[in-house]
Motif scaffolding. Structure first.
Motif, PDB file in Angstrom:
ATOM      1  N   ALA A 126       0.842  -1.195   0.000  1.00 49.72           N
ATOM      2  CA  ALA A 126       0.000   0.000   0.000  1.00 49.72           C
ATOM      3  C   ALA A 126       0.878   1.246   0.000  1.00 49.72           C
ATOM      4  CB  ALA A 126      -0.906   0.001   1.223  1.00 49.72           C
ATOM      5  N   VAL A 131      -3.122   0.490  -3.826  1.00 47.81           N
ATOM      6  CA  VAL A 131      -2.646  -0.769  -3.246  1.00 47.81           C
ATOM      7  C   VAL A 131      -2.374  -1.749  -4.377  1.00 47.81           C
ATOM      8  CG1 VAL A 131      -3.121  -2.604  -1.593  1.00 47.81           C
ATOM      9  CG2 VAL A 131      -4.158  -0.342  -1.260  1.00 47.81           C
ATOM     10  N   VAL A 261      -6.447   0.514   2.893  1.00 50.62           N
ATOM     11  CA  VAL A 261      -6.759  -0.891   3.175  1.00 50.62           C
ATOM     12  C   VAL A 261      -7.771  -0.911   4.319  1.00 50.62           C
ATOM     13  CG1 VAL A 261      -5.888  -3.152   3.857  1.00 50.62           C
ATOM     14  CG2 VAL A 261      -4.466  -1.645   2.432  1.00 50.62           C
TER      15      VAL A 261
END
Length: 378
Positions: A126, A131, A261
């Motif tokens: 990331a 990502v 994330v």
């Protein structure tokens, strides 16, 4: 490198809700799961009406999802001390084997425009802009919906739940009891507390049966779990499809970090500490994360704020109940009070199966019963 807006890892209810929410906002979505569907998962198989409402709001055809599985209107709860409340729920429950439910939900996600791929994620990098998964797939946001043993959580170095807040449960399928037709039955015990067994009929002559307890010492064997089940629900007969799983119980405020994330459902530790229920949490958190992934600003910040608004009070109350339930007498008193008060009974059901809170009425009723019990023991 392939580019998508949102990559969802895990295609259970949390992942499907995340994918559906992101698609509703017009994002391109890849839904990754290491398994081919249909696949089984250890679970009580119950999905409350509130969870189905959330799925319907995301465009999921809940009639197609629940087809062939009858609605259950009653629940019977036996407290650790033997008190019983048995009543009709205002909102119904479906019990659908996860092998069926998850496959149907995945089909709905594909119908809504998500691309499903069978893939095991092994690496995740990331940065400020996105990502990268396994060096081949680049997403603006990744949503980890891959369960209690989340690979996504491990790859981004997020801590697991503390062992004192982890339960273990085993479940299988046995002949449904004619004694409680159309009823979810839960039997608690103060042995190894907190612990309980359940039997939930699925409408084809069978019932989902199981037993779970909080882990407070050495790991439990399959044989030990089955002894606990037999002690609380004797004479079940042959049990098929036995599977066990760990449940990371919700610690209260979910630890959502900034960034691209996002963790949802079991991967975030969202499991009700009173009932072990997790599907409602999965659908709610998945939907919030899917929306946050498509909005301006930092996705983690947006998701954390939305989760606090939607589940903040409930999770605080869940943490309170987890602490109070160290003493089985508290739940005994609550069950006795609910047996004489339908409003409190409905509140207890919604707290255990969906997103309800601890009401003042419930607290007063529990305190009253505790006082009566203390007076009777003198």
């Amino acid at each position: 490198m392939e580019q998508v807006d949102v990559a969802v890892v895990g295609a259970g209810p949390a992942g499907v809700a995340a994918a559906a929410a992101a698609r509703q906002a017009g994002a391109s979505v890849v839904l990754l799961d290491r398994h081919a569907f249909p696949r089984d998962k250890s679970c009580g198989d119950g999905i409350a009406a509130e969870g189905l409402d959330q799925l319907a709001a995301l465009g999921v055809d809940v009639r197609a999802v629940t087809a062939g599985y009858p609605v259950l209107h009653r629940i019977r709860l036996t407290s650790p001390g033997g008190s019983v409340v048995d009543g009709r729920m205002h909102r119904s429950v479906h019990v659908i084997p996860r092998e069926v439910l998850d496959a149907r939900l995945v089909g709905e996600a594909v119908r809504l425009g998500a691309e499903l791929r069978q893939h095991r994620v092994r690496s995740l990098v990331a940065d400020a802009d996105g990502v990268t998964l396994d060096g081949t797939l680049r997403a603006s946001v990744v949503i980890g919906a891959d369960g209690a043993e989340s690979v996504v959580r491990r790859l981004v170095d997020r801590p697991h739940q503390q062992a004192t807040r982890t339960a273990i449960a085993i479940r299988g399928y046995a002949a449904a009891s004619p004694q409680w037709p159309g009823t979810q039955v839960i039997v608690m015990t103060d042995a190894h507390w907190p612990a309980y067994a359940w039997t939930f009929p699925i409408g084809d002559g069978r019932a989902n049966v199981g037993y779970g307890q909080l882990l407070q010492g050495p790991p439990l064997s399959r044989a030990e779990l089955l002894v606990g089940l037999d002690r609380l629900l004797p004479d079940l007969g042959p049990i098929e499809g036995l599977r066990a799983a760990h449940l990371p119980l919700s610690p209260g405020r979910a630890a959502v970090r900034d960034g691209r994330v996002l963790l949802v459902g079991d991967a975030l530790g969202l499991v009700n500490p009173l009932s072990g229920e997790g599907i409602s949490y999965a659908v709610i958190s998945g939907a919030l994360a899917g929306r946050a992934a498509t909005m301006p600003g930092d996705p983690g910040t947006t998701y954390r704020r939305a989760l606090k608004v939607r589940l903040g009070r409930h999770l605080r109350d869940a943490a309170l109940m987890h602490r109070l339930n160290r003493w089985p007498s508290v739940l005994d008193a609550g069950v006795r009070a609910a047996a004489d008060d339908d409003e409190m009974f409905q509140s207890l059901v919604r707290f255990g199966l969906a997103d309800g809170g601890v009401t003042l009425r419930a607290l007063r009723g529990t305190v009253r019963e505790l006082s009566h019990g203390a007076a009777g023991s003198r």
